[in-house]
Write a protein that holds these residues in place. Structure first.
Motif, PDB file in Angstrom:
ATOM      1  N   ARG A 316      33.273 -11.460   3.345  1.00  0.00           N
ATOM      2  CA  ARG A 316      34.440 -11.784   4.167  1.00  0.00           C
ATOM      3  C   ARG A 316      35.099 -10.486   4.594  1.00  0.00           C
ATOM      4  NH1 ARG A 316      39.750 -14.859   1.896  1.00  0.00           N
ATOM      5  NH2 ARG A 316      40.195 -12.743   1.179  1.00  0.00           N
ATOM      6  N   ILE A 317      35.314 -10.317   5.909  1.00  0.00           N
ATOM      7  CA  ILE A 317      35.934  -9.099   6.418  1.00  0.00           C
ATOM      8  C   ILE A 317      37.117  -9.446   7.303  1.00  0.00           C
ATOM      9  CG2 ILE A 317      33.716  -7.882   6.382  1.00  0.00           C
ATOM     10  CD1 ILE A 317      33.779  -8.065   9.495  1.00  0.00           C
ATOM     11  N   ASP A 318      37.983  -8.426   7.536  1.00  0.00           N
ATOM     12  CA  ASP A 318      39.053  -8.580   8.512  1.00  0.00           C
ATOM     13  C   ASP A 318      38.643  -7.895   9.809  1.00  0.00           C
ATOM     14  OD1 ASP A 318      39.360  -5.840   8.115  1.00  0.00           O
ATOM     15  OD2 ASP A 318      41.157  -6.037   6.897  1.00  0.00           O
ATOM     16  N   ARG A 319      39.532  -7.849  10.776  1.00  0.00           N
ATOM     17  CA  ARG A 319      39.197  -7.271  12.071  1.00  0.00           C
ATOM     18  C   ARG A 319      38.847  -5.788  11.970  1.00  0.00           C
ATOM     19  NH1 ARG A 319      40.348 -10.149  16.730  1.00  0.00           N
ATOM     20  NH2 ARG A 319      41.472 -12.115  16.435  1.00  0.00           N
ATOM     21  N   ALA A 320      39.371  -5.115  10.966  1.00  0.00           N
ATOM     22  CA  ALA A 320      39.080  -3.694  10.790  1.00  0.00           C
ATOM     23  C   ALA A 320      37.764  -3.461  10.053  1.00  0.00           C
ATOM     24  CB  ALA A 320      40.224  -3.007  10.035  1.00  0.00           C
ATOM     25  N   GLY A 321      37.091  -4.524   9.676  1.00  0.00           N
ATOM     26  CA  GLY A 321      35.816  -4.400   8.979  1.00  0.00           C
ATOM     27  C   GLY A 321      35.943  -4.232   7.488  1.00  0.00           C
ATOM     28  N   GLN A 322      37.161  -4.350   6.945  1.00  0.00           N
ATOM     29  CA  GLN A 322      37.374  -4.193   5.508  1.00  0.00           C
ATOM     30  C   GLN A 322      36.946  -5.465   4.784  1.00  0.00           C
ATOM     31  OE1 GLN A 322      41.355  -1.578   5.165  1.00  0.00           O
ATOM     32  NE2 GLN A 322      41.598  -3.382   6.447  1.00  0.00           N
ATOM     33  N   ALA A 323      36.169  -5.291   3.733  1.00  0.00           N
ATOM     34  CA  ALA A 323      35.652  -6.444   2.990  1.00  0.00           C
ATOM     35  C   ALA A 323      36.617  -6.836   1.880  1.00  0.00           C
ATOM     36  CB  ALA A 323      34.287  -6.119   2.395  1.00  0.00           C
ATOM     37  N   GLU A 339      29.595  -0.006   1.916  1.00  0.00           N
ATOM     38  CA  GLU A 339      31.017   0.214   2.146  1.00  0.00           C
ATOM     39  C   GLU A 339      31.346   0.131   3.632  1.00  0.00           C
ATOM     40  OE1 GLU A 339      33.433   0.256  -0.053  1.00  0.00           O
ATOM     41  OE2 GLU A 339      31.811  -0.190  -1.467  1.00  0.00           O
ATOM     42  N   GLY A 340      30.390   0.488   4.478  1.00  0.00           N
ATOM     43  CA  GLY A 340      30.593   0.365   5.915  1.00  0.00           C
ATOM     44  C   GLY A 340      29.781  -0.787   6.470  1.00  0.00           C
ATOM     45  N   ARG A 341      30.072  -1.151   7.722  1.00  0.00           N
ATOM     46  CA  ARG A 341      29.310  -2.215   8.362  1.00  0.00           C
ATOM     47  C   ARG A 341      28.939  -1.791   9.776  1.00  0.00           C
ATOM     48  NH1 ARG A 341      30.960  -4.182   4.316  1.00  0.00           N
ATOM     49  NH2 ARG A 341      33.039  -3.332   4.631  1.00  0.00           N
ATOM     50  N   CYS A 342      27.891  -2.390  10.279  1.00  0.00           N
ATOM     51  CA  CYS A 342      27.369  -2.037  11.595  1.00  0.00           C
ATOM     52  C   CYS A 342      28.024  -2.902  12.670  1.00  0.00           C
ATOM     53  CB  CYS A 342      25.856  -2.233  11.616  1.00  0.00           C
ATOM     54  SG  CYS A 342      25.097  -1.765  13.174  1.00  0.00           S
ATOM     55  N   PRO A 343      28.560  -2.285  13.723  1.00  0.00           N
ATOM     56  CA  PRO A 343      29.193  -3.072  14.793  1.00  0.00           C
ATOM     57  C   PRO A 343      28.208  -3.906  15.593  1.00  0.00           C
ATOM     58  CG  PRO A 343      29.112  -0.748  15.380  1.00  0.00           C
ATOM     59  CD  PRO A 343      28.703  -0.836  13.955  1.00  0.00           C
ATOM     60  N   LEU A 344      26.907  -3.647  15.430  1.00  0.00           N
ATOM     61  CA  LEU A 344      25.907  -4.458  16.117  1.00  0.00           C
ATOM     62  C   LEU A 344      25.696  -5.816  15.432  1.00  0.00           C
ATOM     63  CD1 LEU A 344      23.229  -1.704  16.873  1.00  0.00           C
ATOM     64  CD2 LEU A 344      24.980  -2.621  18.409  1.00  0.00           C
ATOM     65  N   TRP A 345      26.222  -5.960  14.231  1.00  0.00           N
ATOM     66  CA  TRP A 345      26.123  -7.230  13.511  1.00  0.00           C
ATOM     67  C   TRP A 345      27.110  -8.209  14.139  1.00  0.00           C
ATOM     68  CZ3 TRP A 345      27.416  -7.921   7.585  1.00  0.00           C
ATOM     69  CH2 TRP A 345      26.994  -9.191   7.174  1.00  0.00           C
ATOM     70  N   PRO A 390      52.803 -13.530  11.990  1.00  0.00           N
ATOM     71  CA  PRO A 390      51.501 -13.017  12.450  1.00  0.00           C
ATOM     72  C   PRO A 390      50.359 -13.883  11.931  1.00  0.00           C
ATOM     73  CG  PRO A 390      52.859 -11.246  11.585  1.00  0.00           C
ATOM     74  CD  PRO A 390      53.558 -12.523  11.238  1.00  0.00           C
ATOM     75  N   GLU A 391      49.375 -14.096  12.790  1.00  0.00           N
ATOM     76  CA  GLU A 391      48.222 -14.904  12.400  1.00  0.00           C
ATOM     77  C   GLU A 391      47.176 -14.030  11.719  1.00  0.00           C
ATOM     78  OE1 GLU A 391      45.417 -18.285  14.368  1.00  0.00           O
ATOM     79  OE2 GLU A 391      45.505 -16.373  15.430  1.00  0.00           O
ATOM     80  N   ALA A 392      46.852 -14.366  10.483  1.00  0.00           N
ATOM     81  CA  ALA A 392      45.777 -13.676   9.780  1.00  0.00           C
ATOM     82  C   ALA A 392      44.468 -14.385  10.076  1.00  0.00           C
ATOM     83  CB  ALA A 392      46.044 -13.659   8.284  1.00  0.00           C
ATOM     84  N   MET A 393      43.400 -13.619  10.139  1.00  0.00           N
ATOM     85  CA  MET A 393      42.089 -14.205  10.405  1.00  0.00           C
ATOM     86  C   MET A 393      41.026 -13.355   9.730  1.00  0.00           C
ATOM     87  SD  MET A 393      40.304 -15.095  14.092  1.00  0.00           S
ATOM     88  CE  MET A 393      41.603 -16.258  14.520  1.00  0.00           C
ATOM     89  N   PHE A 394      40.031 -14.007   9.182  1.00  0.00           N
ATOM     90  CA  PHE A 394      38.918 -13.324   8.548  1.00  0.00           C
ATOM     91  C   PHE A 394      37.610 -13.871   9.120  1.00  0.00           C
ATOM     92  CE2 PHE A 394      42.388 -13.206   5.508  1.00  0.00           C
ATOM     93  CZ  PHE A 394      42.368 -11.890   5.089  1.00  0.00           C
ATOM     94  N   ALA A 395      36.563 -13.087   9.008  1.00  0.00           N
ATOM     95  CA  ALA A 395      35.229 -13.539   9.413  1.00  0.00           C
ATOM     96  C   ALA A 395      34.370 -13.668   8.171  1.00  0.00           C
ATOM     97  CB  ALA A 395      34.595 -12.562  10.397  1.00  0.00           C
ATOM     98  N   ILE A 396      33.711 -14.799   8.057  1.00  0.00           N
ATOM     99  CA  ILE A 396      32.793 -15.064   6.947  1.00  0.00           C
ATOM    100  C   ILE A 396      31.377 -14.814   7.430  1.00  0.00           C
ATOM    101  CG2 ILE A 396      31.899 -16.774   5.329  1.00  0.00           C
ATOM    102  CD1 ILE A 396      34.762 -16.085   4.750  1.00  0.00           C
ATOM    103  N   GLY A 397      30.646 -13.979   6.713  1.00  0.00           N
ATOM    104  CA  GLY A 397      29.243 -13.741   7.017  1.00  0.00           C
ATOM    105  C   GLY A 397      28.361 -14.310   5.924  1.00  0.00           C
ATOM    106  N   LEU A 398      27.474 -15.235   6.286  1.00  0.00           N
ATOM    107  CA  LEU A 398      26.487 -15.789   5.364  1.00  0.00           C
ATOM    108  C   LEU A 398      25.122 -15.290   5.794  1.00  0.00           C
ATOM    109  CD1 LEU A 398      27.450 -19.560   4.957  1.00  0.00           C
ATOM    110  CD2 LEU A 398      27.206 -17.929   3.094  1.00  0.00           C
TER     111      LEU A 398
END
Length: 464
Positions: A316-323, A339-345, A390-398
């Motif tokens: 689970r990450i936020d818009r800044a890519g922090q897990a 620790e980092g993530r690829c923007p192509l994902w 403010p609206e919080a939002m996260f992205a879930i990656g499976l």
């Protein structure tokens, strides 16, 4: 999915040595040949169900401990560590790693502890370990599967199901009758910043009205876990042997949440539903009255011996890519631990399409091997947002290995053998050359500057 072979030679060898037995003596007690025991200890033969029974009967061996006994968290966890750029020139393959774990499990465990203590990538960690990292390491040691918690929750779920079809009502009634705790749903004006509160003076579990039905069920199940699964949680917390009090409390909270999810989605029923629906997350949400994130997390826990599900990972990450959450489960997930993530994902693209699932076939090089995954990305919004805040939002990656994804509902219409999007674990840990998206050279690699040519990527590095 075909049942995987159980390779646990390190655990058998450790048991033999603690008993002070030679291979010949132990083989005789187990009525097997010394040569076969030798092969088992070297992970060249699996530990069969028959052998597990003999180990249990002869030595009181608890087979459930196998999930937590592998050096360094097992081969997959060790591969993730060896994917660090500092080891790139060593090209350690799977066979070599397997031989190392079989021949020197103590040395492998020592390496893992030192690597984790230094924070990876050769960088010194802060003076005190991050409590969340300590908890993640313990969860990984168990592969995010806690059999005692699952068994207890499943038994109770079956009992409650016989009495009522409404799980929320059944748990609320159990809290009232057995534990003298009533449930009170309060207006948001009374609980403006709190979603759940236990008021022991009033003997009330107070819930905010902003919680949706799935969140309310989870809240009451979480409270029940803290009471009825306390013994199992205490045992697991003691076994973790945390020296950091915050880490221990975080781990206990994870275990209570695990039990609550297992009560909402009992193992056997949930696995059957997964296989019947092609692991259709949205359909599973409706069938079990759970939220998307709850179902996604549950998918990473299906590691019961003899009844394994597909080995999903989750992040689970936020818009800044922090897990803020990551569970490797039983999967080899270099994407999770990086620790980092690829923007192509496409995980990062999910924020542009809130609430819409995105399937993507990706490949990543880790530990000298290219791994292919089918990944599913979707945003979730936390409970409790009020108008004007403010609206919080996260992205879930499976994700799951592409070779295992043929039965997935999300894979329909996708050619799993087609060319995948090549991604990396963040620029500082990625050695993939000629990437137009690159923002930094890999750690330990110097930038290559050539004034006479301009390549597709503005950042090239020596060794590229």
């Amino acid at each position: 999915m075909a049942e995987r072979k159980l390779m646990a030679g390190h655990a058998v060898r450790r048991l033999r040595r603690t008993q002070g037995l030679s291979q010949v003596a132990m083989a005789e007690m187990l009525t097997i040949s010394p040569s076969y025991l030798n092969l088992v200890e070297r992970n060249q033969r699996p530990v069969t169900a028959t052998l597990l029974v003999r180990l249990a009967e002869t030595f009181g061996f608890d087979a459930r401990a196998l999930a937590a006994s592998e050096p360094g968290g097992g081969a997959e966890a060790m591969r993730r560590r060896l994917a660090d750029p500092m080891f790139a020139d060593l090209e350690i393959d799977r066979t070599e790693l397997g031989e190392w774990l079989a021949a020197a499990p103590g040395g492998a465990e020592a390496f893992a502890r030192v690597f984790d203590r230094l924070g990876g990538r050769g960088a010194a960690a802060p003076g005190v370990d991050d409590p969340a990292a300590l908890v993640r390491r313990e969860i990984e040691r168990w592969r995010n599967y806690f059999p005692d918690l699952d068994a207890g929750a499943e038994t109770l779920a079956d009992e409650l199901r016989l009495g009522a079809g409404d799980l929320y009502g059944a748990v609320a009634e159990r809290l009232r009758v057995k534990h003298s705790l009533s449930i009170r749903v309060l207006p948001v004006d009374v609980m403006p910043d709190v979603l759940r509160r236990l008021d022991l003076h009033a003997r009330q579990l107070q819930l905010s009205e902003v919680l949706d039905p799935a969140a309310r069920t989870f809240a009451v199940a979480f409270q029940l876990a803290q009471i009825e699964a306390r013994g199992e949680i205490d045992a697991l917390a003691r076994g973790a042997d945390f020296t950091d009090r915050t880490a221990e409390r975080l781990f206990r909270r994870h275990l209570a949440a695990y039990w609550a999810a297992a009560l909402m989605m009992p193992y056997a029923r949930f696995l059957r539903a997964c296989e019947a629906t092609g692991y259709d997350v949205e359909l599973l949400e409706r069938r079990f009255g759970a939220g998307y994130e709850q179902v996604a997390h549950r998918l990473t826990t299906l590691s019961r011996v003899g009844a394994r599900g597909l080995p999903f990972f989750m992040i689970r990450i936020d818009r800044a890519g922090q897990a803020s959450k990551r569970y490797a489960g039983a999967s080899a997930a270099a994407l999770v631990e990086a620790e980092g993530r690829c923007p192509l994902w496409a995980l990062h693209h999910a924020f542009d399409r809130p609430g819409t699932g995105i399937a993507q076939l990706v490949e990543i090089k880790a530990g000298g091997a290219v791994q292919r995954y089918l990944t599913l990305s979707r945003t979730v919004v936390p409970q409790g947002r009020r108008l004007g805040t403010p609206e919080a939002m996260f992205a879930i990656g499976l994700g799951v290995e592409a070779a295992l994804a043929t039965s997935l509902a999300a894979a329909r219409g996708i050619d799993l053998g087609a060319r995948a999007v090549a991604i990396g674990p963040g620029c500082r840990a990625c050695l993939r050359p000629d990437c137009a998206q690159r923002s930094a050279a890999p750690a330990g690699r110097a930038l290559a500057i050539n004034d006479r040519e301009r390549r597709a990527t503005a950042l090239t590095f020596i060794g590229d």
